[in-house]
Design an enzyme around this catalytic site. Sequence first.
Site, PDB file in Angstrom:
ATOM      1  N   GLN A 224      43.070  16.487  59.166  1.00 31.93           N
ATOM      2  CA  GLN A 224      44.340  15.798  58.903  1.00 31.93           C
ATOM      3  C   GLN A 224      44.125  14.832  57.743  1.00 31.93           C
ATOM      4  O   GLN A 224      43.525  13.765  57.908  1.00 31.93           O
ATOM      5  CB  GLN A 224      44.807  15.046  60.156  1.00 31.93           C
ATOM      6  CG  GLN A 224      45.316  15.980  61.250  1.00 31.93           C
ATOM      7  CD  GLN A 224      45.466  15.309  62.610  1.00 31.93           C
ATOM      8  OE1 GLN A 224      44.554  14.621  63.076  1.00 31.93           O
ATOM      9  NE2 GLN A 224      46.591  15.521  63.271  1.00 31.93           N
ATOM     10  N   ARG A 254      61.480  11.610  65.312  1.00 32.34           N
ATOM     11  CA  ARG A 254      60.360  10.776  65.763  1.00 32.34           C
ATOM     12  C   ARG A 254      59.379  10.617  64.608  1.00 32.34           C
ATOM     13  O   ARG A 254      58.839  11.608  64.101  1.00 32.34           O
ATOM     14  CB  ARG A 254      59.657  11.434  66.951  1.00 32.34           C
ATOM     15  CG  ARG A 254      58.382  10.726  67.413  1.00 32.34           C
ATOM     16  CD  ARG A 254      57.682  11.584  68.448  1.00 32.34           C
ATOM     17  NE  ARG A 254      56.499  10.978  69.032  1.00 32.34           N
ATOM     18  CZ  ARG A 254      55.273  11.063  68.525  1.00 32.34           C
ATOM     19  NH1 ARG A 254      55.037  11.697  67.391  1.00 32.34           N
ATOM     20  NH2 ARG A 254      54.252  10.521  69.160  1.00 32.34           N
ATOM     21  N   ASP A 256      56.003   9.816  63.438  1.00 32.91           N
ATOM     22  CA  ASP A 256      54.694   9.819  64.091  1.00 32.91           C
ATOM     23  C   ASP A 256      53.739   8.799  63.454  1.00 32.91           C
ATOM     24  O   ASP A 256      53.663   8.703  62.229  1.00 32.91           O
ATOM     25  CB  ASP A 256      54.107  11.234  63.949  1.00 32.91           C
ATOM     26  CG  ASP A 256      52.754  11.381  64.596  1.00 32.91           C
ATOM     27  OD1 ASP A 256      52.660  11.185  65.809  1.00 32.91           O
ATOM     28  OD2 ASP A 256      51.774  11.685  63.876  1.00 32.91           O
ATOM     29  N   GLU A 298      56.942   5.845  66.538  1.00 31.92           N
ATOM     30  CA  GLU A 298      55.786   5.839  67.433  1.00 31.92           C
ATOM     31  C   GLU A 298      54.813   4.788  66.930  1.00 31.92           C
ATOM     32  O   GLU A 298      54.136   4.982  65.928  1.00 31.92           O
ATOM     33  CB  GLU A 298      55.099   7.210  67.464  1.00 31.92           C
ATOM     34  CG  GLU A 298      54.064   7.276  68.575  1.00 31.92           C
ATOM     35  CD  GLU A 298      52.739   7.928  68.192  1.00 31.92           C
ATOM     36  OE1 GLU A 298      51.927   8.171  69.091  1.00 31.92           O
ATOM     37  OE2 GLU A 298      52.486   8.166  66.998  1.00 31.92           O
ATOM     38  N   HIS A 365      52.702  13.121  75.945  1.00 30.57           N
ATOM     39  CA  HIS A 365      51.663  14.110  75.651  1.00 30.57           C
ATOM     40  C   HIS A 365      50.318  13.455  75.351  1.00 30.57           C
ATOM     41  O   HIS A 365      49.293  14.130  75.326  1.00 30.57           O
ATOM     42  CB  HIS A 365      52.097  14.953  74.460  1.00 30.57           C
ATOM     43  CG  HIS A 365      52.202  14.142  73.200  1.00 30.57           C
ATOM     44  ND1 HIS A 365      53.106  13.124  73.057  1.00 30.57           N
ATOM     45  CD2 HIS A 365      51.475  14.172  72.068  1.00 30.57           C
ATOM     46  CE1 HIS A 365      52.933  12.574  71.875  1.00 30.57           C
ATOM     47  NE2 HIS A 365      51.963  13.179  71.248  1.00 30.57           N
TER      48      HIS A 365
END
Length: 624
Positions: A224, A254, A256, A298, A365
């Site tokens: 990433q 959302r 992230d 988030e 999650h």
Amino acid sequence: MTDGKKARKIELFEELKWLYMELYGDEEAFGYFVKILEKNADERRLSLQKLDRIREDDEQWYHSNKLLGMMLYVQNFGGSINGVKGNLPYLEECGINYLHLMPILDSTKGKSDGGYAVSDFRKIRPSLGTMEDLENLADACHEKGISLCFDFVLNHTSDEHAWAKAAKGGDPVAQSRFFIYDNWDIPHKYEETVPQVFPTTAPGNFTWCDEIQKVVMTTFHNYQWDLNYSNPMVFNDMTDNLLYLANRGMDVIRLDAIPYIWKELGTNCRNLPQVHTIIRMMHLACQLVCPGVALLGEVVMEPREVVPYFGPAERPECDILYNVTTMCTTWHSLATRDVRLLAHQMEQVCKLPGNCFFQNYLRCHDDIGWGLDFAFLGQFGIGEVAHKKYLNEWFTGKWPGSWARGELYNDAADLGDARTCGTTASLCGLESGILEALDNKGGEALKRGIDCDLMLHAWLFTQTGIPVIYSGDEIGQLNDYSYHEDPAHWEDSRYLHRGKFDFGLAALRKKKGMMQQVIYDGLQHLKNVRAKYDVFRSDANVYVYYTGDDRVMGLMREYEGQTLVGLFNFSEHPADVKLYPPDEAESLTWVDILTDAEHGPEEGERYTDVHLEGYGFCWMLQKK
Ligand code: GLC
């Protein structure tokens, strides 16, 4: 458009330009950005524009106490986007009207981080469907009054994204979109001040890239690659992607892992002021192009870092934030049978201005990280490392007598900072309870687990915000240990609670006496009662109700002369609480709106004795 609305749009545009020029000082890049806004505004479908107009007149549409959310993995719930569409009747039956689809954009198997390593922001993972399927699902949801939430992963791309591939091919323009260094000198300097997100599963913040013989910043996993938002091209193109996704019919986006998106040598690279500028600019872009879309942030950070992401009421950044602190404090309260920190925490939440609106949840999650207020706990002699150890031992069933079943996550021996994974039901003791029942040891443990599970949901539904349940929790789904056998996931214990939704077990919700039925009907009842009474409106006044018993949490809600007190016993032992009416109130009688039972004081007393069983709860409404 009315003159007032036009003037408002001009104001928003002026602010956007001002912020952009302050951050980037680049007229040409801004000109390009404006074209992106225009293009996306032109491409917005009429049906979505219609929704925009409705929501412009009702900006806080997502504040309704009739909303009930669910988050789910498409692959676990019907196998594909079309499969989810086929299963909408089940969600409707559950009363779900806000659906968060976990990441479904293209991502390479084996290095996808559950979809959070995106290799193409405009393509759905082929095994799950197409963009057209997603748009059709959005339409089908809208017809049923269900809003859709979709992830936008903006901190990084997958190392297989076209930009990363070009960077690996040596393209300097593509390389300028990331943080790429010729040697380890600067990376080592960063490492002195930047903590690690995944100390055991992905240690360090940088990764050596063989293809170019250079070092790349990778805050999360090594595949990433962190995007460099000091490059206006990155901001422009990523906002373009955001608007593109919004235009597919999403109602909530959302954002992230936002605290990480700006990096500065010598800092911890978290929550830097530029992050707030960027999020505000993205909010402005949405207000201009797709005002019906709300942004959910988030921000998994300590409490004082979370609230600033709402921004000031007149200049919002995120419309909704995850209530991560209440979530983890709730689990702490369960393991300690002590709600003092929770009450302290809620005092602060209740004092926040009305624009601060949370998505509340028990499980999502991700793992449960123990970001508790340790300064507060310190006064009771509770130390951080020892307490995290206790919580982890309790929730993994290692503590003597613990009925919780979970697993550790990122257990770096030297940091003492491990976190916990597991489904709500397993963490509440249902898994061990079922085993005991099967072992002919009686059903008490199972009953205790169910009571605990329902109490936590009642507590969740009492708070202001959107309650979002994790798919499977509505039928008490247990941990899924099969990920241990899957090489793509076995290093990541978060898969413990990311199992396939079991439609076979879900069918048992209709069978009287089955645990699925008790939990399902219990949640339905809570949802229906919550939707029925105005006292659950988000503009109600909310206070902590001190019960005088550290095991029992109390929350009082007041709306237009109605008063409700919710009481929640966080211990397995019965508790008795004195319920006092608010000072000036005349009536001393209460009705538990969950059971319709009336409660009143003994002769000559002002208080009513309320008896709660272990993990008992009630919603006492003052009788008019
Ligand atoms: C967010 C996601 C998490 C993911 C991380 C990196 O925190 O919730 O699942 O691992 O971002 O993208």
